[in-house]
Design a protein around this motif. Structure first.
Motif, PDB file in Angstrom:
ATOM      1  N   ILE A 248       0.460  12.498  -2.299  1.00 44.20           N
ATOM      2  CA  ILE A 248       1.226  11.754  -3.302  1.00 44.20           C
ATOM      3  C   ILE A 248       0.413  10.738  -4.093  1.00 44.20           C
ATOM      4  CG2 ILE A 248       3.383  12.043  -2.016  1.00 44.20           C
ATOM      5  CD1 ILE A 248       3.118   9.011  -1.307  1.00 44.20           C
ATOM      6  N   VAL A 249      -0.706  10.249  -3.528  1.00 42.77           N
ATOM      7  CA  VAL A 249      -1.381   9.148  -4.210  1.00 42.77           C
ATOM      8  C   VAL A 249      -2.230   9.687  -5.361  1.00 42.77           C
ATOM      9  CG1 VAL A 249      -3.012   7.252  -3.993  1.00 42.77           C
ATOM     10  CG2 VAL A 249      -1.387   7.716  -2.163  1.00 42.77           C
ATOM     11  N   THR A 250      -1.768   9.427  -6.571  1.00 38.70           N
ATOM     12  CA  THR A 250      -2.487   9.838  -7.766  1.00 38.70           C
ATOM     13  C   THR A 250      -2.598   8.642  -8.691  1.00 38.70           C
ATOM     14  OG1 THR A 250      -0.449  10.427  -8.884  1.00 38.70           O
ATOM     15  CG2 THR A 250      -1.535  12.190  -7.645  1.00 38.70           C
ATOM     16  N   GLU A 251      -3.438   8.796  -9.707  1.00 38.13           N
ATOM     17  CA  GLU A 251      -3.565   7.702 -10.671  1.00 38.13           C
ATOM     18  C   GLU A 251      -2.233   7.430 -11.364  1.00 38.13           C
ATOM     19  OE1 GLU A 251      -6.780   9.191 -12.990  1.00 38.13           O
ATOM     20  OE2 GLU A 251      -8.103   9.054 -11.242  1.00 38.13           O
ATOM     21  N   GLU A 256       2.444   4.056 -12.163  1.00 41.74           N
ATOM     22  CA  GLU A 256       3.888   3.909 -12.258  1.00 41.74           C
ATOM     23  C   GLU A 256       4.403   2.819 -11.306  1.00 41.74           C
ATOM     24  OE1 GLU A 256       7.723   6.895 -12.097  1.00 41.74           O
ATOM     25  OE2 GLU A 256       5.750   7.656 -11.582  1.00 41.74           O
ATOM     26  N   VAL A 257       3.865   2.814 -10.074  1.00 43.92           N
ATOM     27  CA  VAL A 257       4.382   1.902  -9.051  1.00 43.92           C
ATOM     28  C   VAL A 257       3.884   0.474  -9.292  1.00 43.92           C
ATOM     29  CG1 VAL A 257       4.327   1.314  -6.603  1.00 43.92           C
ATOM     30  CG2 VAL A 257       4.661   3.678  -7.300  1.00 43.92           C
ATOM     31  N   PHE A 258       2.589   0.342  -9.506  1.00 46.53           N
ATOM     32  CA  PHE A 258       2.029  -1.011  -9.584  1.00 46.53           C
ATOM     33  C   PHE A 258       1.748  -1.452 -11.015  1.00 46.53           C
ATOM     34  CE2 PHE A 258       1.069   0.317  -5.270  1.00 46.53           C
ATOM     35  CZ  PHE A 258       1.396  -0.812  -4.558  1.00 46.53           C
ATOM     36  N   GLY A 259       1.932  -0.560 -11.984  1.00 48.42           N
ATOM     37  CA  GLY A 259       1.622  -0.904 -13.358  1.00 48.42           C
ATOM     38  C   GLY A 259       0.145  -1.235 -13.522  1.00 48.42           C
ATOM     39  N   MET A 260      -0.713  -0.485 -12.840  1.00 53.48           N
ATOM     40  CA  MET A 260      -2.134  -0.817 -12.808  1.00 53.48           C
ATOM     41  C   MET A 260      -2.940   0.449 -13.097  1.00 53.48           C
ATOM     42  SD  MET A 260      -4.170  -2.243  -9.484  1.00 53.48           S
ATOM     43  CE  MET A 260      -4.144  -0.719  -8.559  1.00 53.48           C
ATOM     44  N   ARG A 261      -3.932   0.312 -13.976  1.00 54.80           N
ATOM     45  CA  ARG A 261      -4.823   1.437 -14.194  1.00 54.80           C
ATOM     46  C   ARG A 261      -5.781   1.545 -13.010  1.00 54.80           C
ATOM     47  NH1 ARG A 261      -8.519   1.973 -18.432  1.00 54.80           N
ATOM     48  NH2 ARG A 261      -8.811  -0.275 -18.342  1.00 54.80           N
ATOM     49  N   CYS A 262      -6.132   2.751 -12.624  1.00 58.17           N
ATOM     50  CA  CYS A 262      -7.045   2.907 -11.499  1.00 58.17           C
ATOM     51  C   CYS A 262      -7.662   4.285 -11.551  1.00 58.17           C
ATOM     52  CB  CYS A 262      -6.286   2.759 -10.174  1.00 58.17           C
ATOM     53  SG  CYS A 262      -5.188   4.139  -9.844  1.00 58.17           S
ATOM     54  N   SER A 263      -8.677   4.500 -10.740  1.00 58.96           N
ATOM     55  CA  SER A 263      -9.041   5.888 -10.487  1.00 58.96           C
ATOM     56  C   SER A 263      -8.929   6.124  -8.995  1.00 58.96           C
ATOM     57  CB  SER A 263     -10.447   6.202 -11.010  1.00 58.96           C
ATOM     58  OG  SER A 263     -11.343   5.232 -10.594  1.00 58.96           O
ATOM     59  N   VAL A 264      -8.542   7.316  -8.643  1.00 54.20           N
ATOM     60  CA  VAL A 264      -8.370   7.668  -7.234  1.00 54.20           C
ATOM     61  C   VAL A 264      -9.523   8.573  -6.838  1.00 54.20           C
ATOM     62  CG1 VAL A 264      -6.918   8.875  -5.575  1.00 54.20           C
ATOM     63  CG2 VAL A 264      -5.864   7.428  -7.313  1.00 54.20           C
ATOM     64  N   ILE A 265     -10.294   8.140  -5.860  1.00 58.41           N
ATOM     65  CA  ILE A 265     -11.410   8.946  -5.380  1.00 58.41           C
ATOM     66  C   ILE A 265     -11.229   9.197  -3.893  1.00 58.41           C
ATOM     67  CG2 ILE A 265     -13.007   8.092  -7.124  1.00 58.41           C
ATOM     68  CD1 ILE A 265     -14.112   6.196  -4.983  1.00 58.41           C
ATOM     69  N   GLU A 266     -12.158   9.935  -3.321  1.00 54.77           N
ATOM     70  CA  GLU A 266     -12.026  10.178  -1.894  1.00 54.77           C
ATOM     71  C   GLU A 266     -12.700   9.053  -1.128  1.00 54.77           C
ATOM     72  OE1 GLU A 266     -12.568  14.232   0.077  1.00 54.77           O
ATOM     73  OE2 GLU A 266     -14.314  13.120   0.763  1.00 54.77           O
ATOM     74  N   ASP A 267     -11.977   8.516  -0.151  1.00 55.16           N
ATOM     75  CA  ASP A 267     -12.537   7.478   0.709  1.00 55.16           C
ATOM     76  C   ASP A 267     -13.700   8.094   1.486  1.00 55.16           C
ATOM     77  OD1 ASP A 267     -13.084   5.732   2.846  1.00 55.16           O
ATOM     78  OD2 ASP A 267     -11.029   4.961   2.817  1.00 55.16           O
ATOM     79  N   PRO A 268     -14.926   7.575   1.293  1.00 52.92           N
ATOM     80  CA  PRO A 268     -16.082   8.218   1.948  1.00 52.92           C
ATOM     81  C   PRO A 268     -15.986   8.190   3.468  1.00 52.92           C
ATOM     82  CG  PRO A 268     -16.728   6.182   0.831  1.00 52.92           C
ATOM     83  CD  PRO A 268     -15.303   6.431   0.470  1.00 52.92           C
TER      84      PRO A 268
END
Lengths: 288, 355
Positions: A248-251, A256-268
């Motif tokens: 479920i966790v996408t940019e 939408e939820v936090f009103g924040m721009r982000c990029s989603v990457i893989e946690d190393p």
């Protein structure tokens, strides 16, 4: 952003502990609020048994309110919270307390109480007017102290402990209650990074070893992604998405939820989603 | 989990913890016996010391087998025994009521006097005597309970206004205001009636001398019931002291526990006020003294308070008898004078603001 792949299916089975939890907890069409102010306008959710569920969302989105309702601390104005299919508000409160434990946000300990006495108070639901302290109570307290690693603090006053130690003591108290379901409201607030990890590791241990069903409200999205088996993302009293963090966790969702721009990457470290927030400053090149 | 596994090898079985709890219980029980012994001494002193000329050799016969033709034994029988019993009853009631109030309100400043309960009982009794003309204790004792109840409802009602409900600070403010108003009403009524002013002056300050033994007999069943209720509240107060949410989470019926506590407080404060007038600081200071000995476990704080409060009251009363010869100083004055020291100490201590 396509870096993140859903490669978790096999690993996921491994991280789920033995499911011994038999109790079910769900909210059915609950409307929640304080006085005239409605915070949750009708919501249904089922807590997966034997899993760690994490509720995330911005401030005042109703996540703590939902948790309070599931802990029967707040009566819904409509709908019901069902524990094993029965309305939690209509069950004898001691019966609920034998199955479901809660740890509120920043609880306060009575002045001067020692660690072992505080943990011992978790045995309250197992004591009646004529049934006093027993060997079973002693054993439950000792085991709770042991599994939260605070045994050597047993005789110390809680006031003197550090924040991290104190939070472990509160979790020990909740453990001494020996419930199959544990609801935690921001158990990592006010803790530094390493103690946040300690607490979440501890909760994961308890979940895997005893199959305790956990529901926690967390603020740190990345820790939530890492530790949750099941994530519920809330905004304005509604559930926008729920499922495995990887699913479920996408940019878009974070936007939408936090009103924040982000990029989603893989946690190393954990191969779970990792949210990299993008503010107006300190972002190199044109924004993703 | 590796950390705790390691720990398990170091300290198998958690033996340290068990050893500690097993030691502390007998110690606390012994301490309670010691407190009872101190109370016994206070009772003896209260019987032996006073303005009347009573030789010590008259004390024991005066209690057990009084020869009323001997003046000393008459004094023991007619004056000092009722006075001592009044101290025991009022003291035990105030100590327990203060402890229950501090536990339920989670407020270290809660006290029958500060929250206006005693003032309520006092003004109701004074009204019933001066305005309605009741003269017999069996009649006006009910006004004592009624006044305590109304004051409690008023203070709790005013203190609960606003969104967060009855916070300790609001309760204390509402109580202080109520107490001030009711005390001045009592004064106003008494000053209207100069003839009975001296007789009723103790309704303002508190004294152990004013009640006849019939009143004591009539009040004692109420104090007994209130004391049994209060002593049984230990586990409930322990759970409540963790906060309402945790108490509920632990399976406590918080509303029911509050109701029983309120009932016990009204019974104890109403009865104590009928016995001795509005005595302050005993209900405030004694639970804190008891807590210093026992720690925060209300199952022990309650019995300790019940034993230590009459000690404080009797000692204060004895001081009042000898401090200003040939007259006496009322016990309420002494407890306020003596009690303000722990009060200031308490206020200066940490954490009060957060509570």
């Amino acid at each position: 952003m396509t870096a993140y792949e859903k490669n978790e299916t096999q690993d996921d089975n491994e991280r789920r502990g033995p499911v011994v939890a038999e109790h079910t907890l769900e909210a059915r069409d609950v409307r929640l609020g304080y006085g005239d102010r409605e915070i949750v306008p009708g919501l249904s959710v089922t807590v997966p048994p034997g899993r760690i569920t994490v509720i995330v969302g911005p401030n005042a989105c109703g996540k703590s309110t939902l948790l309070r309702a599931m802990a029967r601390l707040l009566a819904p104005s409509a709908g019901a919270v069902l524990l094993n299919g029965r309305s939690i508000q209509e069950m004898p409160t001691k019966e609920v307390a034998a199955v479901l434990g809660i740890l509120p946000q920043s609880p306060t300990a009575p002045e001067g109480i020692t660690v072992s006495d505080l943990v011992g108070r978790g045995r309250y639901p197992h004591q009646g007017f004529f049934r006093r302290w027993s060997a079973e109570d002693d054993e439950a307290v000792a085991q709770a102290l042991l599994s939260t690693d605070v045994l050597e603090l047993a005789d110390r006053p809680v006031d003197e402990l550090s924040g991290g130690q104190r939070q472990r003591v509160w979790i020990a108290m909740a453990l001494a209650q020996r419930t199959d379901i544990l609801l935690l409201d921001e158990p990592t607030t006010f803790l530094d990074a390493s103690h946040q990890l300690d607490v979440l590791d501890l909760l994961t241990d308890l979940n895997r070893e005893r199959g305790v069903t956990m529901v926690a409200v967390l603020h740190d999205l990345n820790l939530a992604c890492r530790y949750a088996d099941h994530m519920i993302a809330m905004k304005d009293g509604r559930i926008l998405a729920e499922g495995r963090p990887a699913d479920i966790v996408t940019e878009e969702l974070v936007g939408e939820v936090f009103g924040m721009r982000c990029s989603v990457i893989e946690d190393p470290a954990s191969a779970t989603p990792m949210v990299v927030p993008l503010g107006r400053h300190h972002v190199k090149g044109p924004a993703a | 989990m590796s950390g705790s596994a390691l720990l398990a090898e170091e300290k198998p079985g958690g033996g340290g913890k068990e050893a500690r709890t097993r030691r502390s219980r007998p110690v606390l029980a012994l301490g309670l016996l010691a407190a009872l012994a101190v109370l016994l001494l206070a009772v003896v002193a209260s019987l032996a010391i006073g303005s009347g000329d009573v030789p010590f050799s008259d004390v024991l016969p005066g209690v057990l087998d009084p020869d009323l033709t001997v003046k000393g034994q008459l004094v023991i029988q007619e004056v000092r025994i009722p006075r001592t019993v009044a101290g025991l009853l009022a003291g035990a009631a105030l100590g327990l009521a203060g402890t229950v109030m501090q536990g339920v309100a989670r407020n270290p400043l809660a006290d029958p006097q500060l929250l206006g309960i005693n003032a309520g009982a006092s003004v109701a009794v004074v009204c019933s005597i001066t305005l309605l003309g009741f003269t017999v204790a069996t009649q006006f004792i009910w006004f004592g309970f009624l006044g305590a109840l109304l004051a409690a409802l008023l203070v709790y009602g005013v203190g609960s206004l606003g969104r967060e409900g009855a916070t300790p600070v609001k309760l204390a403010l509402a109580g202080a205001a109520t107490s001030a108003v009711l005390t001045s009403v009592t004064s106003a009524i008494l000053l209207q009636d100069r003839g009975s002013y001296d007789q009723f002056r103790f309704w303002q300050l508190g004294a152990l001398t004013a009640r006849s033994s019939e009143v004591l007999w009539q009040v004692s069943p109420f104090i007994l019931v209130g004391a049994v209720l209060a002593l049984a509240l230990g586990p409930q107060l322990n759970a409540l002291s963790l906060g309402d949410d945790l108490a509920r989470g632990l399976g406590q019926r918080v509303g029911a526990a509050r109701m029983v506590s309120a009932l016990a407080v009204v019974l104890l404060c109403g009865a104590a006020t009928v016995v001795a007038g509005p005595i302050g600081f005993v209900g405030l200071a004694v639970p804190h003294a008891a807590r210093l000995i026992t720690g925060p476990d209300y199952r022990w704080v309650l019995p300790y308070s019940m034993v230590l409060a009459p000690v404080m009251l009797l000692v204060a009363d004895i001081i009042g008898r000898v401090i200003a010869p040939p007259g006496e100083v009322q016990v309420g004055v002494i407890t306020a004078a003596v009690g303000c020291v722990p009060f200031i100490w308490l206020v200066r201590r940490r954490k009060l603001v957060e509570l």
